[in-house]
Design an enzyme around this catalytic site. Structure first.
Site, PDB file in Angstrom:
ATOM      1  N   HIS A  30       0.553  -1.104  -0.088  1.00 13.67           N
ATOM      2  CA  HIS A  30      -0.038   0.147   0.042  1.00 13.67           C
ATOM      3  C   HIS A  30       0.167   0.753   0.103  1.00 13.67           C
ATOM      4  CE1 HIS A  30      -3.641   2.023   1.741  1.00 13.67           C
ATOM      5  NE2 HIS A  30      -2.690   2.986   1.382  1.00 13.67           N
TER       6      HIS A  30
ATOM      7  N   HIS B 160       1.472   5.493  -1.686  1.00 16.43           N
ATOM      8  CA  HIS B 160       0.797   6.233  -2.781  1.00 16.43           C
ATOM      9  C   HIS B 160       1.653   7.712  -3.557  1.00 16.43           C
ATOM     10  CE1 HIS B 160      -2.858   6.460  -1.601  1.00 16.43           C
ATOM     11  NE2 HIS B 160      -2.351   6.540   0.276  1.00 16.43           N
TER      12      HIS B 160
ATOM     13  N   LYS C 224      -9.452  -0.562  -5.300  1.00 16.85           N
ATOM     14  CA  LYS C 224      -9.775  -0.026  -4.434  1.00 16.85           C
ATOM     15  C   LYS C 224     -10.816   1.082  -4.175  1.00 16.85           C
ATOM     16  CE  LYS C 224      -8.309   2.270  -0.545  1.00 16.85           C
ATOM     17  NZ  LYS C 224      -7.019   2.691  -0.392  1.00 16.85           N
TER      18      LYS C 224
ATOM     19  N   HIS D   7     -10.415   1.754   2.039  1.00 18.06           N
ATOM     20  CA  HIS D   7     -10.399   2.398   3.184  1.00 18.06           C
ATOM     21  C   HIS D   7     -11.563   2.098   3.957  1.00 18.06           C
ATOM     22  CE1 HIS D   7      -9.010   6.287   5.088  1.00 18.06           C
ATOM     23  NE2 HIS D   7     -10.266   6.354   5.408  1.00 18.06           N
TER      24      HIS D   7
ATOM     25  N   HIS E  62      -4.416  -0.849   6.219  1.00 18.90           N
ATOM     26  CA  HIS E  62      -4.488   0.349   6.849  1.00 18.90           C
ATOM     27  C   HIS E  62      -4.752   0.158   7.893  1.00 18.90           C
ATOM     28  CE1 HIS E  62      -6.679   3.254   5.215  1.00 18.90           C
ATOM     29  NE2 HIS E  62      -6.089   3.518   4.358  1.00 18.90           N
TER      30      HIS E  62
ATOM     31  N   ASP F  95       1.639   3.010   3.745  1.00 14.69           N
ATOM     32  CA  ASP F  95       0.614   3.649   3.511  1.00 14.69           C
ATOM     33  C   ASP F  95       1.831   5.735   3.507  1.00 14.69           C
ATOM     34  OD1 ASP F  95      -1.896   5.768   2.994  1.00 14.69           O
ATOM     35  OD2 ASP F  95      -2.724   5.224   4.520  1.00 14.69           O
TER      36      ASP F  95
HETATM   37 ZN   LIG Z   1      -3.121   4.967   2.039  1.00 16.78          ZN
END
Ligand SMILES: [Zn+2]
Length: 369
Positions: free
Chosen positions: A22, A24, A107, A144, A186, A260
Protein backbone atom coordinates in the site's frame (compact mmCIF):
# COMPACT_ATOMS: atom_id res chain seq x y z
CA UNK A 1 15.61 -15.63 7.55
CA UNK A 2 19.10 -15.36 8.99
CA UNK A 3 19.61 -13.51 12.27
CA UNK A 4 23.19 -12.73 13.31
CA UNK A 5 23.96 -12.01 16.95
CA UNK A 6 26.63 -9.91 18.62
CA UNK A 7 27.00 -10.37 22.37
CA UNK A 8 23.63 -12.11 22.54
CA UNK A 9 21.78 -9.32 20.74
CA UNK A 10 20.49 -9.47 17.15
CA UNK A 11 22.84 -7.35 15.05
CA UNK A 12 22.06 -8.21 11.40
CA UNK A 13 19.06 -9.63 9.54
CA UNK A 14 19.03 -11.18 6.08
CA UNK A 15 15.70 -12.11 4.56
CA UNK A 16 13.65 -12.23 1.35
CA UNK A 17 13.28 -8.83 -0.26
CA UNK A 18 10.00 -7.27 0.96
CA UNK A 19 7.15 -5.65 -0.97
CA UNK A 20 4.97 -2.71 0.03
CA UNK A 21 1.28 -3.59 -0.29
CA UNK A 22 0.00 0.00 0.00
CA UNK A 23 1.71 3.17 -1.13
CA UNK A 24 0.96 6.53 -2.76
CA UNK A 25 3.40 7.77 -5.35
CA UNK A 26 1.21 10.61 -6.70
CA UNK A 27 2.00 11.85 -10.22
CA UNK A 28 4.24 14.10 -12.31
CA UNK A 29 7.21 15.73 -10.52
CA UNK A 30 6.31 14.32 -7.10
CA UNK A 31 6.07 10.82 -8.57
CA UNK A 32 9.51 11.15 -10.14
CA UNK A 33 10.98 11.97 -6.72
CA UNK A 34 8.97 9.43 -4.73
CA UNK A 35 9.03 6.26 -6.85
CA UNK A 36 12.83 5.76 -6.43
CA UNK A 37 12.43 5.92 -2.63
CA UNK A 38 9.97 3.02 -2.75
CA UNK A 39 11.93 1.13 -5.42
CA UNK A 40 15.11 1.31 -3.31
CA UNK A 41 13.47 -0.57 -0.44
CA UNK A 42 10.90 -2.79 -2.12
CA UNK A 43 10.74 -5.22 -5.00
CA UNK A 44 7.04 -4.56 -5.67
CA UNK A 45 4.54 -1.98 -4.46
CA UNK A 46 0.78 -1.68 -4.63
CA UNK A 47 0.14 1.77 -6.11
CA UNK A 48 -2.98 3.50 -4.83
CA UNK A 49 -5.21 5.08 -7.49
CA UNK A 50 -6.31 8.28 -5.70
CA UNK A 51 -5.05 10.79 -8.25
CA UNK A 52 -7.22 13.65 -9.48
CA UNK A 53 -9.08 12.43 -11.45
CA UNK A 54 -9.08 8.96 -9.87
CA UNK A 55 -7.47 6.13 -11.85
CA UNK A 56 -10.80 4.53 -12.63
CA UNK A 57 -10.50 2.72 -15.96
CA UNK A 58 -8.06 0.49 -17.79
CA UNK A 59 -6.68 3.19 -20.08
CA UNK A 60 -5.88 5.42 -17.14
CA UNK A 61 -4.30 2.48 -15.30
CA UNK A 62 -2.07 1.57 -18.23
CA UNK A 63 -0.96 5.18 -18.71
CA UNK A 64 -0.28 5.58 -14.98
CA UNK A 65 1.69 2.33 -14.89
CA UNK A 66 3.85 3.60 -17.77
CA UNK A 67 4.58 6.82 -15.89
CA UNK A 68 5.48 4.92 -12.71
CA UNK A 69 7.78 2.58 -14.62
CA UNK A 70 9.49 5.54 -16.29
CA UNK A 71 10.08 7.07 -12.84
CA UNK A 72 11.63 3.74 -11.76
CA UNK A 73 13.96 3.49 -14.74
CA UNK A 74 17.04 3.19 -12.52
CA UNK A 75 15.41 0.28 -10.66
CA UNK A 76 14.67 -2.29 -13.37
CA UNK A 77 13.69 -4.93 -10.76
CA UNK A 78 10.92 -2.77 -9.38
CA UNK A 79 7.38 -3.81 -10.23
CA UNK A 80 4.35 -1.61 -9.53
CA UNK A 81 1.09 -3.42 -8.80
CA UNK A 82 -1.58 -1.15 -10.18
CA UNK A 83 -5.04 -0.82 -8.60
CA UNK A 84 -8.33 0.39 -10.00
CA UNK A 85 -10.28 3.12 -8.17
CA UNK A 86 -13.91 2.13 -7.61
CA UNK A 87 -16.21 5.11 -8.14
CA UNK A 88 -20.00 5.38 -8.39
CA UNK A 89 -19.53 5.11 -12.17
CA UNK A 90 -17.60 1.81 -12.10
CA UNK A 91 -19.38 -0.99 -13.95
CA UNK A 92 -19.01 -4.79 -13.79
CA UNK A 93 -17.63 -4.54 -17.35
CA UNK A 94 -14.82 -2.27 -16.09
CA UNK A 95 -13.94 -4.87 -13.48
CA UNK A 96 -13.93 -7.68 -16.01
CA UNK A 97 -11.81 -5.73 -18.50
CA UNK A 98 -9.24 -4.74 -15.87
CA UNK A 99 -8.99 -8.25 -14.46
CA UNK A 100 -8.47 -9.67 -17.96
CA UNK A 101 -5.66 -7.17 -18.40
CA UNK A 102 -3.97 -8.50 -15.26
CA UNK A 103 -5.14 -5.96 -12.67
CA UNK A 104 -5.38 -7.82 -9.36
CA UNK A 105 -7.09 -5.36 -7.06
CA UNK A 106 -9.49 -2.44 -6.85
CA UNK A 107 -9.60 0.21 -4.13
CA UNK A 108 -12.74 1.50 -2.51
CA UNK A 109 -12.69 4.89 -0.81
CA UNK A 110 -15.78 6.08 0.99
CA UNK A 111 -16.46 9.51 -0.54
CA UNK A 112 -14.50 12.28 1.26
CA UNK A 113 -12.82 9.80 3.64
CA UNK A 114 -9.27 10.92 2.89
CA UNK A 115 -6.94 12.64 0.38
CA UNK A 116 -8.40 12.88 -3.13
CA UNK A 117 -11.45 10.74 -2.35
CA UNK A 118 -14.28 12.95 -3.48
CA UNK A 119 -14.87 10.54 -6.37
CA UNK A 120 -15.31 7.78 -3.79
CA UNK A 121 -18.54 5.98 -3.03
CA UNK A 122 -21.20 7.31 -0.66
CA UNK A 123 -23.39 4.18 -0.52
CA UNK A 124 -21.31 1.03 -0.29
CA UNK A 125 -24.30 -1.26 -0.60
CA UNK A 126 -24.99 0.16 -4.07
CA UNK A 127 -21.80 -1.62 -5.15
CA UNK A 128 -23.28 -5.13 -4.84
CA UNK A 129 -23.01 -5.77 -8.63
CA UNK A 130 -19.36 -4.66 -8.55
CA UNK A 131 -18.50 -6.89 -5.59
CA UNK A 132 -20.33 -9.78 -7.27
CA UNK A 133 -18.23 -9.34 -10.42
CA UNK A 134 -15.01 -9.01 -8.41
CA UNK A 135 -15.84 -12.20 -6.55
CA UNK A 136 -16.44 -13.99 -9.87
CA UNK A 137 -13.24 -12.85 -11.58
CA UNK A 138 -11.14 -13.10 -8.39
CA UNK A 139 -10.21 -9.47 -8.03
CA UNK A 140 -9.15 -8.35 -4.55
CA UNK A 141 -11.11 -5.57 -2.82
CA UNK A 142 -8.92 -3.04 -0.98
CA UNK A 143 -10.85 -1.04 1.58
CA UNK A 144 -10.35 2.30 3.21
CA UNK A 145 -12.45 1.09 6.12
CA UNK A 146 -14.14 4.10 7.66
CA UNK A 147 -17.80 5.06 8.01
CA UNK A 148 -18.26 8.82 7.92
CA UNK A 149 -21.93 9.13 8.82
CA UNK A 150 -24.52 7.19 10.77
CA UNK A 151 -27.73 6.22 8.90
CA UNK A 152 -29.46 9.29 10.45
CA UNK A 153 -26.88 11.57 8.81
CA UNK A 154 -24.97 12.43 11.99
CA UNK A 155 -21.19 12.51 11.66
CA UNK A 156 -19.10 9.72 13.17
CA UNK A 157 -16.17 10.79 15.36
CA UNK A 158 -12.74 10.37 13.70
CA UNK A 159 -11.85 7.99 16.53
CA UNK A 160 -14.88 5.76 15.85
CA UNK A 161 -15.05 5.73 12.04
CA UNK A 162 -13.08 2.52 11.63
CA UNK A 163 -14.88 0.72 14.45
CA UNK A 164 -18.29 1.60 12.98
CA UNK A 165 -17.12 0.36 9.57
CA UNK A 166 -15.81 -2.88 11.08
CA UNK A 167 -19.12 -3.44 12.86
CA UNK A 168 -21.50 -2.55 10.02
CA UNK A 169 -20.34 -2.26 6.39
CA UNK A 170 -17.46 -4.73 6.58
CA UNK A 171 -19.56 -7.71 7.80
CA UNK A 172 -22.17 -6.84 5.16
CA UNK A 173 -19.52 -7.16 2.42
CA UNK A 174 -17.89 -10.28 3.84
CA UNK A 175 -21.15 -12.12 4.49
CA UNK A 176 -22.78 -11.29 1.15
CA UNK A 177 -19.67 -12.00 -0.92
CA UNK A 178 -17.98 -14.83 0.97
CA UNK A 179 -15.48 -15.67 -1.78
CA UNK A 180 -14.37 -12.07 -2.28
CA UNK A 181 -10.84 -11.48 -0.99
CA UNK A 182 -10.74 -8.29 1.05
CA UNK A 183 -7.84 -6.29 2.46
CA UNK A 184 -8.78 -3.88 5.21
CA UNK A 185 -6.08 -1.30 4.57
CA UNK A 186 -4.03 0.47 7.24
CA UNK A 187 -5.98 -0.81 10.25
CA UNK A 188 -5.77 1.37 13.34
CA UNK A 189 -7.99 -0.20 16.00
CA UNK A 190 -8.03 -3.17 18.34
CA UNK A 191 -11.45 -4.13 16.88
CA UNK A 192 -10.05 -4.45 13.35
CA UNK A 193 -6.94 -6.32 14.50
CA UNK A 194 -8.95 -8.74 16.60
CA UNK A 195 -11.43 -9.41 13.79
CA UNK A 196 -8.64 -10.53 11.45
CA UNK A 197 -6.93 -12.55 14.18
CA UNK A 198 -10.21 -14.30 15.06
CA UNK A 199 -10.28 -15.98 11.60
CA UNK A 200 -14.04 -15.45 11.50
CA UNK A 201 -13.65 -14.43 7.84
CA UNK A 202 -11.02 -16.52 6.04
CA UNK A 203 -10.83 -14.09 3.09
CA UNK A 204 -10.18 -11.02 5.23
CA UNK A 205 -6.63 -9.66 5.44
CA UNK A 206 -5.19 -6.41 6.79
CA UNK A 207 -2.24 -4.15 6.21
CA UNK A 208 -0.66 -2.13 9.02
CA UNK A 209 1.47 1.00 8.61
CA UNK A 210 4.75 1.46 10.48
CA UNK A 211 3.56 4.71 12.05
CA UNK A 212 0.44 3.15 13.56
CA UNK A 213 2.72 0.57 15.22
CA UNK A 214 4.96 3.17 16.85
CA UNK A 215 2.81 6.24 17.52
CA UNK A 216 -0.64 6.91 18.92
CA UNK A 217 -2.97 9.80 19.59
CA UNK A 218 -0.77 10.98 22.48
CA UNK A 219 2.03 11.65 19.98
CA UNK A 220 -0.39 13.46 17.67
CA UNK A 221 -1.09 16.04 20.39
CA UNK A 222 2.18 16.00 22.34
CA UNK A 223 3.25 19.65 22.73
CA UNK A 224 0.51 20.83 20.33
CA UNK A 225 -0.99 19.33 17.18
CA UNK A 226 1.77 17.48 15.32
CA UNK A 227 0.86 17.66 11.65
CA UNK A 228 3.66 15.21 10.71
CA UNK A 229 1.65 12.49 12.48
CA UNK A 230 -1.72 13.40 10.99
CA UNK A 231 -3.08 10.69 8.72
CA UNK A 232 -6.40 8.97 8.06
CA UNK A 233 -7.52 6.83 9.73
CA UNK A 234 -6.14 8.95 12.53
CA UNK A 235 -3.74 7.57 15.17
CA UNK A 236 -5.76 5.92 17.95
CA UNK A 237 -5.34 5.09 21.64
CA UNK A 238 -2.27 3.48 23.13
CA UNK A 239 -4.34 0.33 23.69
CA UNK A 240 -5.14 0.19 19.96
CA UNK A 241 -1.46 0.58 19.12
CA UNK A 242 -0.61 -2.25 21.48
CA UNK A 243 -3.23 -4.48 19.81
CA UNK A 244 -1.81 -3.62 16.37
CA UNK A 245 1.72 -4.43 17.56
CA UNK A 246 0.58 -7.82 18.85
CA UNK A 247 -1.29 -8.53 15.60
CA UNK A 248 1.55 -7.46 13.29
CA UNK A 249 4.15 -9.49 15.13
CA UNK A 250 1.91 -12.53 15.72
CA UNK A 251 2.91 -14.33 12.53
CA UNK A 252 -0.75 -14.39 11.41
CA UNK A 253 -0.73 -15.22 7.67
CA UNK A 254 -3.21 -12.53 6.60
CA UNK A 255 -1.60 -9.52 8.26
CA UNK A 256 1.13 -7.80 6.31
CA UNK A 257 3.08 -4.65 5.47
CA UNK A 258 1.46 -1.64 3.80
CA UNK A 259 3.36 1.56 4.52
CA UNK A 260 0.66 3.96 3.30
CA UNK A 261 3.55 6.30 2.57
CA UNK A 262 1.74 9.44 1.43
CA UNK A 263 3.80 12.46 0.37
CA UNK A 264 2.48 15.97 0.86
CA UNK A 265 4.40 19.21 0.61
CA UNK A 266 5.42 20.89 3.84
CA UNK A 267 3.07 23.75 2.94
CA UNK A 268 0.12 21.36 2.74
CA UNK A 269 1.14 19.53 5.94
CA UNK A 270 1.26 22.81 7.84
CA UNK A 271 -1.66 24.62 6.19
CA UNK A 272 -3.57 26.39 8.99
CA UNK A 273 -6.78 25.99 6.98
CA UNK A 274 -6.59 22.20 6.89
CA UNK A 275 -3.56 19.98 7.32
CA UNK A 276 -3.16 17.36 4.57
CA UNK A 277 -3.71 13.81 5.86
CA UNK A 278 -0.89 11.38 5.28
CA UNK A 279 2.52 10.42 6.63
CA UNK A 280 5.36 10.42 4.11
CA UNK A 281 7.05 7.36 5.61
CA UNK A 282 9.46 7.15 2.68
CA UNK A 283 12.81 5.58 3.40
CA UNK A 284 12.08 5.10 7.13
CA UNK A 285 9.61 2.26 6.50
CA UNK A 286 11.77 -0.82 6.98
CA UNK A 287 13.70 0.65 9.91
CA UNK A 288 10.41 1.38 11.67
CA UNK A 289 8.94 -2.08 11.14
CA UNK A 290 12.12 -3.85 12.24
CA UNK A 291 12.25 -1.67 15.34
CA UNK A 292 8.77 -2.86 16.33
CA UNK A 293 9.48 -6.55 15.77
CA UNK A 294 12.75 -6.20 17.69
CA UNK A 295 11.04 -4.46 20.62
CA UNK A 296 8.34 -7.16 20.63
CA UNK A 297 10.99 -9.95 20.61
CA UNK A 298 9.37 -11.26 17.44
CA UNK A 299 12.10 -10.97 14.82
CA UNK A 300 11.33 -14.58 13.82
CA UNK A 301 7.96 -13.36 12.44
CA UNK A 302 9.37 -10.33 10.60
CA UNK A 303 9.91 -12.05 7.28
CA UNK A 304 6.34 -13.42 7.14
CA UNK A 305 4.94 -9.93 7.70
CA UNK A 306 7.29 -8.15 5.29
CA UNK A 307 7.93 -10.71 2.57
CA UNK A 308 5.63 -13.77 2.62
CA UNK A 309 2.08 -12.93 3.66
CA UNK A 310 1.41 -10.24 1.05
CA UNK A 311 2.34 -12.25 -2.04
CA UNK A 312 0.57 -15.30 -0.65
CA UNK A 313 -2.69 -13.39 -0.19
CA UNK A 314 -2.39 -11.75 -3.63
CA UNK A 315 -1.61 -15.11 -5.24
CA UNK A 316 1.80 -13.96 -6.44
CA UNK A 317 5.23 -15.61 -6.31
CA UNK A 318 7.56 -14.85 -3.43
CA UNK A 319 10.58 -12.71 -4.30
CA UNK A 320 13.82 -14.62 -4.65
CA UNK A 321 16.41 -11.98 -3.78
CA UNK A 322 17.46 -10.87 -0.29
CA UNK A 323 17.86 -7.76 1.79
CA UNK A 324 20.18 -7.15 4.73
CA UNK A 325 19.60 -4.78 7.63
CA UNK A 326 22.07 -4.05 10.39
CA UNK A 327 21.67 -2.58 13.86
CA UNK A 328 23.03 0.87 13.12
CA UNK A 329 21.30 4.21 13.84
CA UNK A 330 19.01 5.14 10.99
CA UNK A 331 19.46 8.61 9.50
CA UNK A 332 16.58 10.62 8.10
CA UNK A 333 16.82 11.79 4.51
CA UNK A 334 17.10 15.55 4.08
CA UNK A 335 13.97 17.30 2.81
CA UNK A 336 13.43 17.22 -0.96
CA UNK A 337 12.66 20.31 -3.01
CA UNK A 338 10.36 19.39 -5.86
CA UNK A 339 10.02 21.82 -8.73
CA UNK A 340 6.69 23.62 -8.63
CA UNK A 341 5.61 21.76 -5.47
CA UNK A 342 7.89 23.06 -2.71
CA UNK A 343 9.59 21.13 0.10
CA UNK A 344 8.73 17.56 1.02
CA UNK A 345 9.84 16.20 4.38
CA UNK A 346 10.18 12.46 4.60
CA UNK A 347 9.34 10.93 7.93
CA UNK A 348 12.07 11.33 10.50
CA UNK A 349 12.46 15.04 9.94
CA UNK A 350 10.33 17.82 11.22
CA UNK A 351 11.06 21.50 10.83
CA UNK A 352 13.50 22.47 13.56
CA UNK A 353 13.78 18.96 14.90
CA UNK A 354 15.54 15.74 14.03
CA UNK A 355 13.88 12.46 14.98
CA UNK A 356 16.38 10.37 13.07
CA UNK A 357 17.85 8.74 16.17
CA UNK A 358 14.64 6.95 17.00
CA UNK A 359 15.24 3.91 14.83
CA UNK A 360 18.00 1.41 15.41
CA UNK A 361 18.03 -0.52 12.13
CA UNK A 362 19.34 0.51 8.72
CA UNK A 363 19.17 -1.22 5.37
CA UNK A 364 22.69 -2.15 4.34
CA UNK A 365 22.29 -3.88 1.01
CA UNK A 366 20.14 -5.83 -1.37
CA UNK A 367 21.52 -9.18 -2.41
CA UNK A 368 20.88 -11.14 -5.58
CA UNK A 369 19.29 -14.58 -5.38
ZN1 LIG B 1 -3.42 5.09 1.59
Amino acid sequence: MKIEFTEGKASALTFIWPDDWHTHVRDLEVMKAVVPITAKLFRRAVIMPNLVPAVSNLNMLKAYEERVLTAALLYPDFQPIMTLAITPKTTPADIKMCRRAGIRAAKLYPAHATTNSKEGVAHIRSLAPIFCEMEGVEMILLLHGETLRFPNGNRVSPFKKETVFVQTELPWILENFPKLKVVLEHITTAEAAELVLSNKYPNLAATITPHHLIYDVCDLFEGGFQSAFFCLPVLKDTSDKEALRRAATSGHPRIFIGTDSAPHSLAKKTDPCGCAAGVFVGSAALSMYVQVFDEMNALENLESFLSFNGPRFYGMAMNDNFIRLVRKPWRAEPPMRISGEGEFWQFGHRPGENMSQEFEWTMESKLAA
